[in-house]
Design a protein around this motif. Sequence first.
Motif, PDB file in Angstrom:
ATOM      1  N   ASN A  22      49.783  37.187  38.277  1.00 50.33           N
ATOM      2  CA  ASN A  22      48.374  36.815  39.051  1.00 50.33           C
ATOM      3  C   ASN A  22      47.596  37.945  38.715  1.00 50.33           C
ATOM      4  O   ASN A  22      47.727  39.067  38.526  1.00 50.33           O
ATOM      5  CB  ASN A  22      48.469  36.982  40.725  1.00 50.33           C
ATOM      6  N   MET A  23      46.192  37.340  38.353  1.00 51.20           N
ATOM      7  CA  MET A  23      45.106  38.430  37.771  1.00 51.20           C
ATOM      8  C   MET A  23      44.604  38.838  39.273  1.00 51.20           C
ATOM      9  O   MET A  23      44.070  40.077  39.039  1.00 51.20           O
ATOM     10  CB  MET A  23      43.868  37.286  37.415  1.00 51.20           C
ATOM     11  N   PHE A  24      44.491  38.354  40.272  1.00 54.97           N
ATOM     12  CA  PHE A  24      44.035  38.844  41.578  1.00 54.97           C
ATOM     13  C   PHE A  24      45.221  39.074  42.400  1.00 54.97           C
ATOM     14  O   PHE A  24      46.114  38.607  42.414  1.00 54.97           O
ATOM     15  CB  PHE A  24      43.007  38.006  42.061  1.00 54.97           C
ATOM     16  N   LYS A  25      44.875  40.311  43.351  1.00 56.08           N
ATOM     17  CA  LYS A  25      45.888  40.660  44.365  1.00 56.08           C
ATOM     18  C   LYS A  25      45.946  39.663  45.408  1.00 56.08           C
ATOM     19  O   LYS A  25      47.094  39.725  45.803  1.00 56.08           O
ATOM     20  CB  LYS A  25      45.449  41.945  44.852  1.00 56.08           C
ATOM     21  N   TYR A  26      44.774  38.903  45.649  1.00 53.73           N
ATOM     22  CA  TYR A  26      45.136  37.734  46.856  1.00 53.73           C
ATOM     23  C   TYR A  26      44.563  36.600  46.364  1.00 53.73           C
ATOM     24  O   TYR A  26      43.293  36.864  45.639  1.00 53.73           O
ATOM     25  CB  TYR A  26      44.377  38.432  48.116  1.00 53.73           C
ATOM     26  N   THR A  29      43.073  31.386  49.008  1.00 52.12           N
ATOM     27  CA  THR A  29      43.452  30.694  50.088  1.00 52.12           C
ATOM     28  C   THR A  29      43.892  31.979  51.309  1.00 52.12           C
ATOM     29  O   THR A  29      44.017  31.556  52.358  1.00 52.12           O
ATOM     30  CB  THR A  29      44.712  29.673  49.995  1.00 52.12           C
ATOM     31  N   LYS A  30      44.413  32.955  50.879  1.00 50.84           N
ATOM     32  CA  LYS A  30      44.841  34.101  51.624  1.00 50.84           C
ATOM     33  C   LYS A  30      43.713  34.943  52.261  1.00 50.84           C
ATOM     34  O   LYS A  30      43.593  35.090  53.250  1.00 50.84           O
ATOM     35  CB  LYS A  30      46.055  34.682  50.864  1.00 50.84           C
ATOM     36  N   LYS A  31      43.210  35.475  51.283  1.00 46.02           N
ATOM     37  CA  LYS A  31      41.779  36.523  51.734  1.00 46.02           C
ATOM     38  C   LYS A  31      40.584  35.968  50.816  1.00 46.02           C
ATOM     39  O   LYS A  31      40.517  36.273  49.603  1.00 46.02           O
ATOM     40  CB  LYS A  31      42.496  37.895  51.217  1.00 46.02           C
ATOM     41  N   TRP A  32      39.928  35.376  51.514  1.00 45.44           N
ATOM     42  CA  TRP A  32      38.691  34.315  51.029  1.00 45.44           C
ATOM     43  C   TRP A  32      37.707  35.618  50.328  1.00 45.44           C
ATOM     44  O   TRP A  32      37.278  35.493  48.869  1.00 45.44           O
ATOM     45  CB  TRP A  32      38.003  33.828  51.865  1.00 45.44           C
ATOM     46  N   PHE A  33      37.435  36.787  50.955  1.00 44.11           N
ATOM     47  CA  PHE A  33      36.524  37.369  50.470  1.00 44.11           C
ATOM     48  C   PHE A  33      37.152  38.836  49.687  1.00 44.11           C
ATOM     49  O   PHE A  33      36.521  39.998  49.643  1.00 44.11           O
ATOM     50  CB  PHE A  33      35.529  38.377  51.653  1.00 44.11           C
ATOM     51  N   SER A  34      38.298  38.857  49.437  1.00 41.63           N
ATOM     52  CA  SER A  34      39.000  39.758  48.688  1.00 41.63           C
ATOM     53  C   SER A  34      38.507  39.782  47.151  1.00 41.63           C
ATOM     54  O   SER A  34      39.311  38.878  46.434  1.00 41.63           O
ATOM     55  CB  SER A  34      40.417  40.083  48.827  1.00 41.63           C
ATOM     56  N   MET A  35      38.155  40.676  46.504  1.00 38.92           N
ATOM     57  CA  MET A  35      37.845  40.763  45.020  1.00 38.92           C
ATOM     58  C   MET A  35      38.769  41.667  44.178  1.00 38.92           C
ATOM     59  O   MET A  35      38.672  41.879  42.885  1.00 38.92           O
ATOM     60  CB  MET A  35      36.610  40.916  44.911  1.00 38.92           C
ATOM     61  N   GLU A  36      39.934  42.070  45.108  1.00 41.03           N
ATOM     62  CA  GLU A  36      40.672  42.929  44.230  1.00 41.03           C
ATOM     63  C   GLU A  36      41.220  42.395  42.939  1.00 41.03           C
ATOM     64  O   GLU A  36      41.917  41.744  43.217  1.00 41.03           O
ATOM     65  CB  GLU A  36      41.475  43.899  45.024  1.00 41.03           C
ATOM     66  N   VAL A  97      25.720  28.692  48.057  1.00 41.06           N
ATOM     67  CA  VAL A  97      26.088  29.739  46.725  1.00 41.06           C
ATOM     68  C   VAL A  97      26.732  30.813  47.484  1.00 41.06           C
ATOM     69  O   VAL A  97      27.838  31.692  47.084  1.00 41.06           O
ATOM     70  CB  VAL A  97      24.739  30.199  46.112  1.00 41.06           C
ATOM     71  N   ALA A  98      26.263  31.393  48.617  1.00 40.16           N
ATOM     72  CA  ALA A  98      26.828  32.614  49.225  1.00 40.16           C
ATOM     73  C   ALA A  98      28.373  32.268  49.912  1.00 40.16           C
ATOM     74  O   ALA A  98      29.137  33.029  49.794  1.00 40.16           O
ATOM     75  CB  ALA A  98      25.941  32.922  50.653  1.00 40.16           C
ATOM     76  N   LEU A  99      28.417  30.908  50.408  1.00 33.71           N
ATOM     77  CA  LEU A  99      29.819  30.432  50.658  1.00 33.71           C
ATOM     78  C   LEU A  99      30.752  30.591  49.665  1.00 33.71           C
ATOM     79  O   LEU A  99      32.090  30.807  49.821  1.00 33.71           O
ATOM     80  CB  LEU A  99      29.728  29.425  51.569  1.00 33.71           C
ATOM     81  N   LEU A 100      30.341  30.007  48.355  1.00 33.98           N
ATOM     82  CA  LEU A 100      31.018  29.803  47.453  1.00 33.98           C
ATOM     83  C   LEU A 100      31.390  31.184  46.334  1.00 33.98           C
ATOM     84  O   LEU A 100      31.726  30.795  45.322  1.00 33.98           O
ATOM     85  CB  LEU A 100      30.771  28.758  46.681  1.00 33.98           C
ATOM     86  N   TRP A 101      30.464  32.160  46.774  1.00 28.00           N
ATOM     87  CA  TRP A 101      30.402  33.296  45.770  1.00 28.00           C
ATOM     88  C   TRP A 101      31.981  33.969  45.429  1.00 28.00           C
ATOM     89  O   TRP A 101      32.067  34.178  44.385  1.00 28.00           O
ATOM     90  CB  TRP A 101      29.611  34.345  46.427  1.00 28.00           C
ATOM     91  N   PRO A 102      32.786  33.946  46.387  1.00 28.04           N
ATOM     92  CA  PRO A 102      34.091  34.580  46.167  1.00 28.04           C
ATOM     93  C   PRO A 102      34.682  33.767  45.192  1.00 28.04           C
ATOM     94  O   PRO A 102      35.383  34.269  44.077  1.00 28.04           O
ATOM     95  CB  PRO A 102      34.729  34.630  47.227  1.00 28.04           C
ATOM     96  N   ALA A 103      34.416  32.441  45.084  1.00 28.78           N
ATOM     97  CA  ALA A 103      35.408  31.485  44.141  1.00 28.78           C
ATOM     98  C   ALA A 103      34.597  31.451  42.926  1.00 28.78           C
ATOM     99  O   ALA A 103      35.367  31.694  41.764  1.00 28.78           O
ATOM    100  CB  ALA A 103      35.269  30.106  44.656  1.00 28.78           C
ATOM    101  N   MET A 104      33.341  31.554  43.056  1.00 28.60           N
ATOM    102  CA  MET A 104      32.610  31.778  41.601  1.00 28.60           C
ATOM    103  C   MET A 104      32.976  33.093  40.877  1.00 28.60           C
ATOM    104  O   MET A 104      33.092  32.902  39.625  1.00 28.60           O
ATOM    105  CB  MET A 104      31.165  31.622  41.922  1.00 28.60           C
ATOM    106  N   PHE A 105      33.294  34.065  41.669  1.00 30.59           N
ATOM    107  CA  PHE A 105      33.600  35.569  41.185  1.00 30.59           C
ATOM    108  C   PHE A 105      34.894  35.481  40.291  1.00 30.59           C
ATOM    109  O   PHE A 105      34.984  35.862  39.123  1.00 30.59           O
ATOM    110  CB  PHE A 105      33.512  36.501  42.298  1.00 30.59           C
ATOM    111  N   LYS A 106      35.797  35.113  41.026  1.00 34.78           N
ATOM    112  CA  LYS A 106      37.141  34.862  40.681  1.00 34.78           C
ATOM    113  C   LYS A 106      37.412  33.857  39.313  1.00 34.78           C
ATOM    114  O   LYS A 106      38.093  34.218  38.527  1.00 34.78           O
ATOM    115  CB  LYS A 106      38.312  34.495  41.359  1.00 34.78           C
ATOM    116  N   TYR A 107      36.716  32.583  39.286  1.00 37.28           N
ATOM    117  CA  TYR A 107      37.002  31.836  38.328  1.00 37.28           C
ATOM    118  C   TYR A 107      36.022  32.368  37.162  1.00 37.28           C
ATOM    119  O   TYR A 107      36.332  31.928  36.041  1.00 37.28           O
ATOM    120  CB  TYR A 107      36.574  30.579  39.030  1.00 37.28           C
ATOM    121  N   SER A 108      34.888  32.754  37.587  1.00 37.15           N
ATOM    122  CA  SER A 108      34.184  33.368  36.208  1.00 37.15           C
ATOM    123  C   SER A 108      34.803  34.326  35.350  1.00 37.15           C
ATOM    124  O   SER A 108      35.002  34.343  34.364  1.00 37.15           O
ATOM    125  CB  SER A 108      32.774  33.709  36.627  1.00 37.15           C
ATOM    126  N   ARG A 109      35.397  35.387  36.145  1.00 35.72           N
ATOM    127  CA  ARG A 109      36.312  36.242  35.490  1.00 35.72           C
ATOM    128  C   ARG A 109      37.336  35.846  34.573  1.00 35.72           C
ATOM    129  O   ARG A 109      37.861  35.964  33.642  1.00 35.72           O
ATOM    130  CB  ARG A 109      36.928  37.482  36.362  1.00 35.72           C
TER     131      ARG A 109
END
Length: 127
Positions: A22-26, A29-36, A97-109
């Motif tokens: 996994n690229m991300f720690k969470y 579906t588990k932690k929506w706003f976790s960007m670790e 855009v605000a609600l989908l920001w976590p998904a955009m962050f992870k998928y853009s990386r």
Amino acid sequence: MRKKSSSEALLNCKCPRCREGNMFKYALTKKWFSMEMHDKCPNCDQTYEPEPGFYFGAMFVSYGFSAAITLATGFILYNFFDNPDTWVYMTVVISSVALLWPAMFKYSRAIFLHLFGGIRFNSKYSS
């Protein structure tokens, strides 16, 4: 075990080299706003930051996501809700855009690492 495709690894935010770690720690579906993000792949020890400042380029991918969301919500509002007022457009676009920001962050990386990271799949690192 079957070999995962590169698109499947990208959609699941997996390592581009082994397609298992996994690229991300969470997960989203588990932690929506976790960007670790992991520093290295937990499976094959591939570093996820090929060079300092690498992910500044992912901002362009995120901008593309934001533009697509803006155009899609504007199209839907204009065509299916009888051309509402400007404040409705602004509220719906900013909220989506605000609600989908976590998904955009992870998928853009993930997209940026898979396409421009210079890391290729190596079957010896997959189980």
